[in-house]
Motif scaffolding. Structure first.
Motif, PDB file in Angstrom:
ATOM      1  N   TYR A 253       1.646   8.765  -5.877  1.00 46.57           N
ATOM      2  CA  TYR A 253       0.799   9.968  -5.879  1.00 46.57           C
ATOM      3  C   TYR A 253       1.443  11.024  -4.982  1.00 46.57           C
ATOM      4  CZ  TYR A 253      -2.628   6.724  -7.795  1.00 46.57           C
ATOM      5  OH  TYR A 253      -3.257   5.799  -8.579  1.00 46.57           O
TER       6      TYR A 253
ATOM      7  N   VAL B 290       1.917   1.786  -3.523  1.00 47.98           N
ATOM      8  CA  VAL B 290       0.829   2.390  -4.302  1.00 47.98           C
ATOM      9  C   VAL B 290       0.720   3.878  -3.977  1.00 47.98           C
ATOM     10  CG1 VAL B 290      -1.681   2.439  -4.619  1.00 47.98           C
ATOM     11  CG2 VAL B 290      -0.483   0.251  -4.519  1.00 47.98           C
ATOM     12  N   GLY B 291       0.760   4.225  -2.681  1.00 43.37           N
ATOM     13  CA  GLY B 291       0.628   5.623  -2.275  1.00 43.37           C
ATOM     14  C   GLY B 291       1.779   6.483  -2.735  1.00 43.37           C
TER      15      GLY B 291
ATOM     16  N   LEU C 175       0.829  -1.211   0.000  1.00 42.07           N
ATOM     17  CA  LEU C 175       0.000   0.000   0.000  1.00 42.07           C
ATOM     18  C   LEU C 175       0.864   1.261   0.000  1.00 42.07           C
ATOM     19  CD1 LEU C 175      -2.878  -0.995   2.468  1.00 42.07           C
ATOM     20  CD2 LEU C 175      -2.979  -0.814  -0.025  1.00 42.07           C
TER      21      LEU C 175
ATOM     22  N   ARG D 170      -9.180  10.005  -6.522  1.00 41.82           N
ATOM     23  CA  ARG D 170      -8.335   8.809  -6.627  1.00 41.82           C
ATOM     24  C   ARG D 170      -6.969   8.998  -5.957  1.00 41.82           C
ATOM     25  NH1 ARG D 170      -7.961   4.118  -9.606  1.00 41.82           N
ATOM     26  NH2 ARG D 170      -5.857   3.390 -10.010  1.00 41.82           N
ATOM     27  N   PRO D 171      -6.212  10.058  -6.284  1.00 35.86           N
ATOM     28  CA  PRO D 171      -4.918  10.233  -5.600  1.00 35.86           C
ATOM     29  C   PRO D 171      -5.067  10.386  -4.084  1.00 35.86           C
ATOM     30  CG  PRO D 171      -5.086  11.675  -7.508  1.00 35.86           C
ATOM     31  CD  PRO D 171      -6.445  11.106  -7.291  1.00 35.86           C
TER      32      PRO D 171
ATOM     33  N   LEU E  24      -4.073   4.770   2.079  1.00 33.78           N
ATOM     34  CA  LEU E  24      -4.789   3.514   2.358  1.00 33.78           C
ATOM     35  C   LEU E  24      -4.176   2.737   3.518  1.00 33.78           C
ATOM     36  CD1 LEU E  24      -5.653   2.127  -1.209  1.00 33.78           C
ATOM     37  CD2 LEU E  24      -7.250   2.908   0.541  1.00 33.78           C
TER      38      LEU E  24
ATOM     39  N   MET F 280      -5.833   6.929  -2.505  1.00 25.69           N
ATOM     40  CA  MET F 280      -4.739   5.970  -2.651  1.00 25.69           C
ATOM     41  C   MET F 280      -3.543   6.284  -1.753  1.00 25.69           C
ATOM     42  SD  MET F 280      -5.576   3.562  -4.617  1.00 25.69           S
ATOM     43  CE  MET F 280      -6.641   3.054  -5.948  1.00 25.69           C
TER      44      MET F 280
END
Length: 867
Positions: A420, A416-417, A413, A439-440, A446, A443
């Motif tokens: 952004y 993924v973060g 996670l 979305r950004p 999370l 994300m």
């Protein structure tokens, strides 16, 4: 355009002082005293983590009994109260006067007295020596002064009144009089035992509450508070009145882990209130929305302002059941508040803030939402059943495997973060506010949800104690705080490992200090509220209150509930959530139980406790004391009293709920199946939205007065269909008391008989009450009577209790020798109460048609006027 009605610098300082004085303490000393203050706060947090962990039992060192732990807990709270909270407004904030050093040391010694002299006190239970009494007197005085400093005069005055009532009982007028308590007896009961100050309330604060407050503080310091606000605004900010809807959601998410409605109001309100004013809300309405949503956070599981853990002890049911029963009313109350905000936006024709999201067709949005929802549901099912399958296979290695898996998910996670940009806190008073893209925003944070998942998993699935669940969630949170910065920096290709790790430990230290400072008020409040509980158990004042309510109500059931609600509201004024619940549950809950049973209202104890809790919490909203309203007005620049009245108006839905679930316990998900629970949720939500439309005077267009009345009638029918069905067909038939056994034999397994009995109470006074008798197993009525453990005999026209088997179900229900059975009510077959929903929905449809027709006529008129 910048709002010209912003709080002045002086008002901003007052606001900061209000929050500090209600939560962390307004004093921030410089130099060595300041370092000592934060160090002791951090040590308190580490002590609480130590006693909650399995480590003391593994290493065989540092194991404390419950009483010893409570004593140390209170010693920390008292010491920090005198260090962190100035005595008066004019007292210095940047240093600690010598007098406060002395008071802090004396108070800490008195608090730790039970720990220091634990062995000696155990040798002479109930026989205090002069030293014990002197320390107890000083300790109570120190506690009252700490309460005045940390929480203001209200709770201190309440506790002092109950101490005076205990000592001067013989001199009290009329029904208030009692035999009185000696000074030694008072100290022995209140300070040296576990019935008063060191009772259940302080025990819950020590075992559970501290860890949840610490967990919330760490979560906020890690950045989750800002994340929740940003997500709420990115999702809802562009709708009509969007900032207000986002404020409700953000305050709800913050309230999940917050123990203070005032702190919740200011934490989210400093950002959300100016935004609401920008789209058209007045200062008072913007403040009122924030107050309503923040106070609602105190009724929302899992923390409920720490009251959830107290309910476990006071009601005697598992924590998971408390959460289950409290969840639905809190949820539908939040949904209704969002709808109220929507109606306000419609009435004023407000717009939302400009969205930053790229334009997408509605169908794509729906498909995206449903796909995400289905993926989440599938993942949840896979994790639940996957772990269920792994545990038998892996055995004792399961926790290690799950920990590794959780760490992998966490790093994933973060990866993924890292794709952004980082979240930044916008200035809500800036000229232009651009909403973050959804979305950004979602994300990038999370990983903040993982500790909450761990907490819920430990509570709901593993069924660990709340304390141990919070411990593991907090340990995972500590791991995140230390590691998130360096790992994200590595993924973004700009790692400064040493600096990032140092920054993580600094955040951790700040979180430990903030968690402890947030707990000062709660620890003091639970100890002081324990004085009230101790006085109730020592003097029997609860029965006096029941007599007063019975006299004022004239025995009318609705008047009993209204008076109890009013008294709970008054008792809750100026008290923090935790003390609020302790006081109202000790004083008012027994009133409803006792008088309700005497008047035929037999409800589960959790419903009674939630009833008084809701009205105690309403005191935070209600003028003239409503502290949360004053805090919101300080942010918005509005009038505090008008803000309070508007917030109370918005909170009518919260005030209506207790009267509904006390009569219809389906709303608390008591004795309902999963399918029934889903239906109850849907119908109750619709009913609450209709209630909101009725009270706000607006649905599709402005209501006519009769439409508002019809909407309220529809809402009432959907909430409590049994009221009308009882009018059409009585749910019970009266059976002669002599036919008790025959009635038991006729009714179905799993049903109940309502039996009215007359006899004497524990004090020998005449008593008439109702008992709900579950039908025991058995083929015949006589066999069921035997399994119930009761025998009856006839004496002329009377049916009396001849024998009650010791430890039997009948004995637990309250049957006793020589009681008279006055009436037996057996359930009858009739149409299910839910049939009453159909005419209610028909009336609702009629109102909708009338408003649609009127709105169609209004639109051309507005167009012509504009032309």
């Amino acid at each position: 355009m910048r709002d010209d009605k912003q709080p002045s610098a002086a008002a901003a300082n007052d606001l900061e002082d209000m929050v500090a004085s209600s939560d962390t303490g307004a004093r921030k000393p410089l130099g060595a005293p300041g370092k000592l203050l934060v160090s002791i706060a951090a040590v308190w947090s580490l002590f609480q983590l130590w006693i909650a962990s399995p480590l003391p039992y593994i290493v065989g060192f540092g194991v404390f009994s419950a009483t010893e732990a409570r004593s140390i807990h209170l010693a920390f709270a008292l010491f920090l109260a005198f260090m962190a909270y100035p005595a008066f407004k004019r007292s210095p904030r940047d240093r600690v006067p010598l007098a406060d050093w002395v008071l802090a040391a004396v108070a800490a010694f008195c608090g730790a007295y039970l720990f220091i002299f634990y062995a000696d006190l155990a040798q002479r239970p109930g026989l205090p020596i002069t030293q014990d009494i002197v320390v107890g007197i000083i300790g109570i005085l120190m506690l009252l002064e700490a309460t005045r400093r940390a929480l203001g005069p209200p709770l201190m005055i309440v506790a002092a009144i109950f101490i005076a009532y205990s000592l001067f009982g013989p001199y009290m007028p009329g029904i208030l009089a009692h035999r009185g308590v000696s000074l030694g007896g008072l100290i022995n009961h209140q300070w040296l035992g576990t019935q008063g100050v060191f009772g259940i309330a302080l025990g819950v604060s020590t075992s559970f509450v501290f860890l949840f407050v610490l967990f919330g503080a760490l979560l906020d310091k890690a950045g989750a508070g800002n994340y929740f606000i940003k997500v709420a605004f990115s999702l809802l900010g562009h709708f009509k009145g969007g900032p207000a809807k986002a404020a409700v959601v953000a305050s709800g998410m913050t309230g999940l882990i917050s123990g203070s409605s005032i702190a919740n109001t200011v934490t989210t309100g400093t950002f959300t209130i100016p935004m609401m004013k920008r789209v058209g809300f007045s200062a008072e309405k913007a403040g009122a929305v924030e107050v309503s949503s923040s106070v609602n956070g105190q009724i929302m599981p899992p923390v409920m302002g720490a009251a959830a853990f107290l309910m476990v002890e006071y009601v005697g049911i598992p924590y998971v059941d408390v959460i289950k029963h409290a969840f639905l009313p809190a949820l539908i109350s939040y949904i209704a508040l969002i709808y109220i905000v929507h109606l306000e936006a419609l009435k004023a024709n407000m717009k939302g803030l400009p969205s930053s999201n790229p334009a997408r067709p509605l169908l794509n949005k729906v498909i995206g939402f449903m796909t995400g929802l289905l993926l989440l549901m599938g993942l949840s099912i896979a994790v639940y059943y996957g772990l269920g399958w792994l545990k038998p296979v892996l055995g004792e290695a399961t926790p290690w495997v799950v920990s590794v898996g959780l760490a992998v998910v966490y790093v994933g996670l973060l990866k993924v973060g890292a794709n952004y940009p980082e979240l930044e806190m916008d200035d809500p008073n800036s000229e232009v506010v651009k909403l973050p893209q959804t979305r950004p925003t979602v994300m990038v944070g999370l990983h903040y949800i993982l500790p909450v998942v761990v907490l819920v998993w430990c509570l709901m699935v593993e069924r660990l104690s709340p304390g141990l669940s919070a411990f593991w969630a907090t340990m995972f949170m500590i791991f995140i705080m230390v590691t998130q910065r360096p790992i994200i920096a590595i993924f973004r290709g700009r790692s400064q490992m040493a600096a990032d790790i140092k920054e993580g430990f600094k955040d951790l230290w700040d979180g430990l200090v903030t968690g402890a400072r947030n707990m000062i008020g709660i620890g003091i409040a639970t100890a002081t509220a324990g004085i009230v509980v101790g006085a109730v158990s020592q003097t029997g004042v609860g029965l006096v209150l029941a007599d007063v309510v019975e006299i004022l109500s004239g025995g009318n059931l609705m008047m009993i509930l209204l008076l109890t609600a009013l008294l709970s509201l008054i008792l809750g004024m100026g008290l923090p959530t935790t003390a609020n619940y302790i006081v109202v549950s000790a004083l008012m809950a027994p009133v409803i139980v006792l008088l309700g049973q005497q008047n035929g209202l037999i409800v589960p104890l959790i419903a009674v406790h939630l009833f008084v809790f809701y009205f105690g919490i309403m005191a935070d909203v209600t003028p003239p004391v409503g502290l949360a309203s004053f805090a919101a007005a300080a942010v918005s620049g509005g009038d505090p009293l008008r803000t309070g009245f508007q917030a109370f108006y918005y909170s009518l839905r919260t005030a209506a709920l207790p009267f509904l679930f006390i009569f219809n316990t389906d709303l608390l998900l008591i004795d309902v199946t999963v399918m029934q629970g889903i239906v109850v949720f849907i119908v109750a939500t619709i009913a609450m939205l209709i209630f909101a439309a009725g009270t706000q005077g607006y649905m599709l267009t402005r209501n006519r007065w009769y439409e508002s009345l019809l909407l309220l009638l529809v809402a009432f029918t959907l909430f409590r269909p049994g009221f009308w069905m009882d009018k059409i067909h009585d749910p019970y038939e009266s059976v002669p008391p002599a036919q008790f056994a025959e009635a038991l034999g006729r009714v179905d397994d799993g049903s109940n008989l309502r039996v009215q009995i007359a006899g004497e109470d524990d004090f020998g006074a005449p008593m008439t009450t109702y008992v709900l008798v579950p039908v025991p197993r058995g083929e015949t009525g006589e066999e069921r009577m035997a399994n119930l453990g009761i025998e009856l005999y006839e004496d002329g026209d009377q049916t009396l209790v001849d024998f009650v088997e010791f430890g039997s179900q009948a004995a637990e229900l309250g049957f006793d020798f020589d009681q008279e059975i006055i009436e037996v009510l057996a359930p009858v077959d009739r149409w299910t109460k839910e049939w009453m929903w159909l005419p209610a929905l028909g009336i609702f449809a009629l109102v909708v048609v009338m408003q649609q027709r009127r709105r169609r006529h209004e639109k051309p008129d507005k167009t012509a006027a504009a032309a």
